[in-house]
Enzyme design. Structure first.
Site, PDB file in Angstrom:
ATOM      1  N   TYR A 441      41.941  39.182  38.695  1.00  0.00           N
ATOM      2  CA  TYR A 441      41.637  37.977  37.897  1.00  0.00           C
ATOM      3  C   TYR A 441      42.555  36.798  38.224  1.00  0.00           C
ATOM      4  CZ  TYR A 441      44.700  39.914  34.021  1.00  0.00           C
ATOM      5  OH  TYR A 441      45.687  40.423  33.241  1.00  0.00           O
ATOM      6  N   GLU A 442      42.245  35.659  37.665  1.00  0.00           N
ATOM      7  CA  GLU A 442      42.922  34.386  37.999  1.00  0.00           C
ATOM      8  C   GLU A 442      42.810  34.044  39.481  1.00  0.00           C
ATOM      9  OE1 GLU A 442      43.582  32.503  35.786  1.00  0.00           O
ATOM     10  OE2 GLU A 442      43.670  33.898  34.136  1.00  0.00           O
TER      11      GLU A 442
END
Lengths: 589, 589
Positions: A441-442
């Site tokens: 994620y990110e």
């Protein structure tokens, strides 16, 4: 059940001794009035208590229980609400927040150490806070004064929490193709419609309101990334006096069932003409969002370090305790049935790998935090700009290298336990499951690598890297331990960079073919710089606290002997080029 | 839900074209009557059906449901009992079993390919069968004629299943310190008492009896590994006529809650004076058990390949389908919103890494299977002995390298999916959880590495490695593709080996300090040999089926360009020696 004890002595070593945080704060006016070394230590000690005693004990039960979801409402696991209340009352959400709106204004290099403790204690719990803090940063940087005044104090205080709504079912990495829409309303606000997925803390029962930052398109916005705007969309509408009004047209459609971070609610969020407010300029939403994303990227990187530290603590304790077989050099614990497994070379290899990567990562995170402080608070514009360049260069390295080595470390920590590492009882397997998301994620680590090599190195003409290289060479003039090997590694990075910059001119695939290995090469060189700096301090202060500094020198020796050689293969892999990646047609995969 | 389709064409390529299995079978009398190329293909096709249509569909639901445990009885997830019935009726448990007692007598090189399909379809289900097959091997090799006649037919038929009871709470790797006891009874049997943990299939509801192979100590047995004997302990006592008698004093105390393989019952087993029968000589139990363990080690290695293959199939399909961003060389799918992610270099890097490791592993497993067949069936004693030496050398490599690269592959397969890889829906995260155990059980990969470097290379004086090296050099005389790079890699392995053999004479920690990296170095060289052999066949037959062979050549090119360079760092890490592992005292970890 494993205990977590924040590595306070190690943190002080990095903060005070290696990077001399307090001396820097004293010369930056905005920080000088806020914090000094003693305050920082007191904050970290308090943080160690709250993470170790309040939040860590909820980690295992949170994983077992997971989040509930019924009638559109998420419930967090038992104990989370009470813990959140204590946590927010301590002001931790706003630790590095803007004091004008209720933040504590602490330096980032202190905040990153706090974040490490938080992730080590409980990844899922941390995320509710991390997203809020990042959300505040974007609002503070880009929203109007009235939005800032209305929302920031309650977000910093943890009465409300924030989210980041980017991903849609068809648009993850490729945000340019999102479809969510924003229609202007007569009062200057907007009606936001669309579906967002993978929204961390999209719904929860910890706070009385949830503030979503949502990417959407205005009518007639240009196609692609330059037609995206950013909106603030509260779960409950906020009246001008700050009181809560009606429910907004925002709902949680479902929560995901995941490999780990099970106590973090990962939500599908539906916006059905919800009232929202423009943050920043129309069509400049991605740039505004990047204020938050860059913050989150460093934060998520630190998740990798925190999990690795927690895994290390359990594994080292187990290795000192578990009796199995005799040392190769002859029995050590002759009065016992077998020797503790820490006598075995391969167990030491695993533990030292974890130590070297985790402590190297902690130093590097604190270093990036320091650059963030300089970029924000230095009085000299040139100094600010140079620090900002370093931050831009180093953030993708931090995010991806901390988390790739974080998984490696947690897998090693689990391996130290043998079969006991695979069962839930000892907590090691949860750390592997929880840390794994941080590579995804990110912005996946592949995307971080493209950002590093494509934007921050090649498109930048190598100028930011030259800044870092120059700093390393200046440092090496003081003849620190391992200077020769550090410089050799730096030259390997530079010559590989040079080769890649040339390739990028003639081969459009050169960057993508090399990027992940390049980021790792960069990471190992950066950690060599960190270990040389740490070894220099340890050598100079050795007499003051021999056992502590001896451990630093021993870990540095291991890093240079056994981990830095990984750069050899990375360079060779990179310089093999992109051709072998495109020999196979897509349909034959 | 992902589908699994056994890679039949790839398997035939390895079995027929690369290693010419049928030609070998024809010259080994015990196999010539049993199997030919057509039979083998028919078996693999049938295996593809049963694994793809019957067993794979239970993988996800089995993970969700897990095993039940109530009133001392394990229940397997829904569908497992029916599937087991069909599976056992097909004779699959006894596929390579002794025909004298009801086994099918098929060659091991065929059986390993079947096992790969089975693990790819459903790791948990596979284990019930794999443990039985290994149990049969030990009984066949070491038990009395009457025990063999009484137990083998029902085990091969899958009416009963087998287990391996080694580990005790305080004794995992270090079996020399086990405490379970065996007291002689007047009728020549023994009363077995003790607690065993981590017993795969210790209880289940698939078969009407369970046959435990248990390590225990006879009264007055010498301390340590030379005082351990092996016993056959049935769950229900078997009468001389084969009918089932009373329940034996064996009970399942609990089942473990694990990271993965949740449909496999991992049991704590209590033996309370249970009736057991000696297998093999008194105090020679470990040697007898190793017959089973060596079998299981190769099998568990294949779990790594199977999981990687399953992960690859899903990831490749997703990468061809998922649209996100444009190719670096310009839009490819201009009529669509974005290009399929398989156009991106880094996605290709991940998929090709998986391909190269999985196909390299499949070839190597089949090669080891071939050596096992020669060791068992060759008429010439020298040929048998040489093959047995290779098997002993290569088994730890297979177990550890297949599973370490299996985890790497499954993590990459998950990464290709981005956030979708972290949620349960797509099955990728289950593969990561399921494959992880394979690095731990049947002797951790660290133990495999010690076995390889300590016993099979250093203590062996390098003779077995010399056999392999000689075979590789002979092969290279035919000037296959990549011969020069293969020989260069082989020389790197040999010079590192020579250096380590010298070190081992002066440094007791030299072997343990280098072993895991040495095993990886060995693995990459072995795969280089496999890829050179595969490329040679693909080059020679290119015109017959250009697309298929082109893919082999492309994957070989990738392997030599991008993966084999990993040997550089491994060599450098090894030659940094053991000193940096012992600079830190145990109490300062």
């Amino acid at each position: 059940m494993p205990e977590f004890n924040a590595p306070l002595r190690d943190m002080r070593f990095v903060l005070h001794e290696v990077f001399q945080g307090p001396a820097q704060w004293a010369r930056l006016p905005a920080l000088a009035a806020t914090v000094d070394g003693e305050t920082a230590d007191a904050i970290l000690e308090e943080a160690a208590k709250i993470t170790g005693q309040l939040i860590a004990p909820l980690n295992r039960s949170g994983d077992e229980q997971g989040v509930g979801f019924e009638a559109g409402q998420v419930t967090t696991p038992e104990g989370f609400k009470d813990a959140w209340r204590t946590y927010r009352e301590g002001g931790w959400v706003g630790l590095a927040g803007n004091p004008e709106h209720g933040g504590m204004g602490m330096p980032k290099m202190l905040a990153v150490q706090f974040e490490e403790m938080l992730y080590a204690a409980n990844c899922s719990f941390s995320l509710y806070s991390a997203l809020s803090a990042g959300c505040c940063l974007a609002i503070d940087a880009h929203a109007s004064d009235s939005l800032r005044a209305l929302y920031l104090p309650r977000l910093y205080s943890g009465e409300w929490a924030g989210t980041m709504c980017l991903t849609e079912p068809h648009a993850g990495t490729d945000l340019g193709i999102i479809r969510s829409k924003a229609e202007p309303l007569v009062d200057g606000s907007y009606a936001i419609s669309g579906t967002k997925i993978f929204i961390t803390g999209g719904d929860q029962d910890l706070t009385e309101n949830i503030i979503h930052l949502v990417l959407a398109r205005l009518p007639d916005a240009p196609a692609g990334p330059k037609g995206i705007s950013l909106f603030l969309v509260p779960k409950r509408v906020v009246n001008d006096d700050g009181s809560l009004g009606v429910d907004n047209a925002v709902s949680c459609g479902s929560v995901e069932h995941k490999m780990g971070i099970k106590a973090s609610a990962t939500c599908v969020m539906n916006f059905d003409g919800a009232v929202g407010y423009l943050v920043g300029e129309p069509n400049r939403g991605l740039a505004a969002m990047f204020t938050m994303m860059n913050y989150e990227r460093l934060s998520i990187g630190i998740q990798g370090i925190g999990c690795a530290e927690a895994s290390y603590q359990s594994a080292a304790a187990y290795a000192r305790d578990r009796l199995q077989s005799r040392a190769a050099t002859g029995a050590q614990a002759k009065d016992r049935i077998a020797d503790p497994i820490i006598v075995h070379a391969d167990v030491r290899r695993m533990l030292l790998t974890m130590r070297a990567l985790t402590e190297g990562g902690r130093a590097f995170a604190t270093y990036v935090g320091q650059q963030l402080d300089i970029a924000k608070y230095a009085e000299d514009a040139g100094e600010r700009e140079a620090a900002q360049r370093l931050v831009a260069l180093l953030t993708p390295v931090a995010k991806a290298f901390f988390t790739d080595t974080g998984l490696e470390s947690c897998v090693l920590g689990q391996q130290v336990f043998g079969g006991h590492g695979y069962i839930r009882e000892w907590g090691q397997e949860q750390l592997v499951r929880d840390v794994r998301i941080a590579q995804i994620y990110e912005g996946t680590n592949g995307i971080q690598a493209l950002d590093l090599l494509g934007r921050k190195v090649v498109a930048d003409g190598g100028q930011s890297l030259a800044l870092l290289a120059s700093e390393i060479r200046t440092f090496c003039e003081s003849e620190p331990p391992y200077a020769a090997r550090l410089l050799e590694a730096l030259e390997r990075l530079e010559s590989t960079t040079q080769w890649l910059r040339e390739q990028a001119g003639v081969d459009a695939n050169a960057v993508g073919a090399a990027s992940v290995e390049y980021l790792h090469l960069f990471g190992y060189v950066a950690y060599a710089y960190m270990w040389s700096r740490m070894a220099a301090v340890a050598k100079a202060r050795h007499a003051d606290e021999p056992e502590f500094y001896e451990a630093k020198l021993a870990t540095a020796a291991f890093y240079f002997a056994r981990l830095l050689p990984r750069t050899l293969s990375l360079q060779a892999g990179i310089q093999a080029g992109s051709a072998s990646l495109y020999q196979l047609d897509a349909e034959h995969f």
